[in-house]
Design a protein around this motif. Structure first.
Motif, short mmCIF file in Angstrom:
data_model
loop_
_atom_site.label_atom_id
_atom_site.label_comp_id
_atom_site.label_asym_id
_atom_site.label_seq_id
_atom_site.Cartn_x
_atom_site.Cartn_y
_atom_site.Cartn_z
N ILE A 79 0.83 -1.21 0.00
CA ILE A 79 0.00 0.00 0.00
C ILE A 79 0.86 1.25 0.00
CG2 ILE A 79 -1.75 1.31 1.28
CD1 ILE A 79 -2.62 -1.43 2.49
N ALA A 80 1.87 1.29 0.87
CA ALA A 80 2.75 2.45 0.96
C ALA A 80 3.47 2.71 -0.36
CB ALA A 80 3.76 2.26 2.08
N ARG A 81 3.94 1.65 -0.98
CA ARG A 81 4.67 1.80 -2.24
C ARG A 81 3.75 2.37 -3.34
NH1 ARG A 81 6.96 -2.69 -2.03
NH2 ARG A 81 5.49 -3.96 -3.23
N GLU A 82 2.55 1.83 -3.44
CA GLU A 82 1.63 2.33 -4.47
C GLU A 82 1.20 3.76 -4.17
OE1 GLU A 82 -2.74 1.36 -6.45
OE2 GLU A 82 -1.54 -0.29 -5.62
N LEU A 83 1.02 4.09 -2.91
CA LEU A 83 0.62 5.45 -2.54
C LEU A 83 1.70 6.45 -2.94
CD1 LEU A 83 -1.63 7.07 -1.11
CD2 LEU A 83 -0.36 6.75 1.03
N VAL A 84 2.95 6.13 -2.65
CA VAL A 84 4.06 7.01 -3.02
C VAL A 84 4.16 7.17 -4.53
CG1 VAL A 84 6.58 7.23 -3.01
CG2 VAL A 84 5.36 6.57 -0.92
N GLU A 85 3.91 6.10 -5.26
CA GLU A 85 4.00 6.15 -6.72
C GLU A 85 2.89 7.01 -7.32
OE1 GLU A 85 3.78 2.07 -7.81
OE2 GLU A 85 5.91 1.66 -7.39
N ARG A 86 1.73 7.03 -6.70
CA ARG A 86 0.58 7.69 -7.30
C ARG A 86 0.39 9.14 -6.85
NH1 ARG A 86 -4.66 3.96 -7.54
NH2 ARG A 86 -5.29 5.78 -8.74
N LEU A 87 0.96 9.52 -5.71
CA LEU A 87 0.81 10.90 -5.23
C LEU A 87 2.10 11.66 -5.44
CD1 LEU A 87 -1.13 10.48 -1.86
CD2 LEU A 87 -2.04 10.63 -4.18
N ARG A 88 1.97 12.90 -5.89
CA ARG A 88 3.17 13.73 -6.05
C ARG A 88 3.76 14.03 -4.68
NH1 ARG A 88 1.67 18.65 -4.30
NH2 ARG A 88 -0.46 19.36 -4.62
N PRO A 89 5.07 14.25 -4.59
CA PRO A 89 5.71 14.57 -3.31
C PRO A 89 5.10 15.82 -2.69
CG PRO A 89 7.36 14.03 -4.97
CD PRO A 89 6.05 14.13 -5.69
N GLY A 90 4.86 15.76 -1.39
CA GLY A 90 4.30 16.90 -0.69
C GLY A 90 2.79 17.04 -0.78
N ARG A 91 2.13 16.13 -1.47
CA ARG A 91 0.67 16.19 -1.58
C ARG A 91 0.05 16.06 -0.19
NH1 ARG A 91 -3.01 13.84 -5.51
NH2 ARG A 91 -5.07 14.75 -5.08
N PRO A 92 -0.80 17.00 0.25
CA PRO A 92 -1.44 16.89 1.57
C PRO A 92 -2.25 15.61 1.68
CG PRO A 92 -1.71 19.10 0.69
CD PRO A 92 -1.15 18.26 -0.43
N LEU A 93 -2.07 14.89 2.78
CA LEU A 93 -2.69 13.58 2.95
C LEU A 93 -3.14 13.40 4.40
CD1 LEU A 93 -3.17 10.55 1.99
CD2 LEU A 93 -0.81 10.13 2.75
N VAL A 94 -4.39 12.96 4.56
CA VAL A 94 -4.91 12.56 5.87
C VAL A 94 -5.35 11.11 5.76
CG1 VAL A 94 -6.78 12.88 7.54
CG2 VAL A 94 -5.60 14.87 6.60
N LEU A 95 -4.98 10.30 6.74
CA LEU A 95 -5.37 8.89 6.77
C LEU A 95 -6.51 8.68 7.75
CD1 LEU A 95 -1.88 7.11 6.85
CD2 LEU A 95 -3.27 7.71 4.86
N PHE A 96 -7.53 7.93 7.31
CA PHE A 96 -8.62 7.53 8.19
C PHE A 96 -8.79 6.03 8.11
CE2 PHE A 96 -12.99 6.04 8.55
CZ PHE A 96 -13.26 6.39 9.87
N GLY A 97 -8.85 5.37 9.27
CA GLY A 97 -9.08 3.94 9.30
C GLY A 97 -10.05 3.55 10.38
N HIS A 98 -10.94 2.61 10.05
CA HIS A 98 -11.93 2.14 11.02
C HIS A 98 -11.60 0.72 11.45
CE1 HIS A 98 -15.81 1.85 13.05
NE2 HIS A 98 -15.95 0.65 12.49
N SER A 99 -11.53 0.49 12.76
CA SER A 99 -11.27 -0.83 13.34
C SER A 99 -9.96 -1.38 12.78
CB SER A 99 -12.47 -1.75 13.05
OG SER A 99 -12.41 -2.93 13.83
#
Length: 257
Positions: free
Chosen positions: A75-95
């Motif tokens: 997941i981390a690898r794909e996220l880094v590949e798809r978002l430009r550096p410095g793109r504002p990001l908030v993570l939300f996870g349930h349970s």
């Protein structure tokens, strides 16, 4: 090769560089398409993306990764590949999604981490064992309203429970490795009536960050925030547009609640 782990709902699963990203991780046994409806409330504020583990929804035929750590790394690898550096990001996870979001935050450093109905990492070692072995515990975590249960045929219900079992087995491979604390705000949402995450356990999220920590409360059991997410939206909006974290939800309940 398998499908994408990061799901968007724009044409062609396109990631729009013009907006911050709200990345949502669903609970065990579920897929991420439930977050598609969140895009409209965040229109003009953020692009809502979801994390889709294999073995559900559009990835039904794909095998589950062998370990929790491997899943997070992919997941981390794909996220880094798809978002430009410095793109504002908030993570939300349930349970269970909150645990994945936490480990993802250790790798990609978002603006903030928001979890709901989720024990902090030190309480997760072996946490899925009861779900795998005990049908009563499995049924409790499934936590579907009686009305909803009546609408599910036996085959559909068993398929959903099997996905939950697979995710529980994946959680058994998790081992918390202490390390540097998160340098970002952490917000933890709980609900009265939740039999799986106590108030004291929720408070343990304070141990994961050197920045702001806030607890927020609602009513309605383990999946309350997913059933009625509107109180959460104001907090997420403030985080995404770069405001200082503000209180949202209700004050902490009494310690004996």
């Amino acid at each position: 090769m398998g499908g994408s782990w990061i799901v968007g709902w724009r044409a062609g699963n396109h990631v729009d560089d013009g907006l911050p990203v709200l990345l949502c991780l669903p609970p065990a046994g579920a897929g991420c398409h439930q977050f598609r409806a969140w895009q409209e409330p965040f229109s003009g504020v953020a692009q809502v993306l979801g994390v889709q583990l294999p073995g559900r929804e559009n990835r039904w035929r794909e095998a589950m990764p062998p370990t929790f750590e491997e899943a997070v790394e992919v997941i981390a690898r794909e996220l880094v590949e798809r978002l430009r550096p410095g793109r504002p990001l908030v993570l939300f996870g349930h349970s269970f999604g909150g645990l994945i979001a936490y480990e993802l935050a250790r790798r990609v450093t978002p603006l903030a981490l928001v979890v709901s109905a989720c024990r902090p990492p030190r309480y997760w070692d072996g946490a899925g064992r009861g779900i795998v072995d005990d049908e009563d515990e499995l049924d409790k975590l499934f936590d579907t309203d009686a009305t909803d249960r009546a609408l599910l045929d036996t085959e559909t219900r068993e398929l959903m429970l099997e996905v939950l079992r697979r995710d529980a087995r994946l959680s058994l491979s998790y081992a918390h490795t202490p390390g540097a604390l998160l340098p970002i705000p952490v917000h933890a949402w709980g609900a009265t009536g939740d039999e799986t995450v106590t108030s004291d356990q929720l408070a343990g999220w304070a141990e994961t960050t050197t920045a702001v920590f806030r607890r927020h409360w609602t009513d309605g059991g383990h999946h309350a925030v997913m059933r009625r997410p509107e109180p959460l939206f104001g907090l997420l909006t403030d985080l995404l547009v770069g405001f200082a974290p503000v209180g949202s939800g209700r004050p902490d309940p009494p310690r004996n609640a």
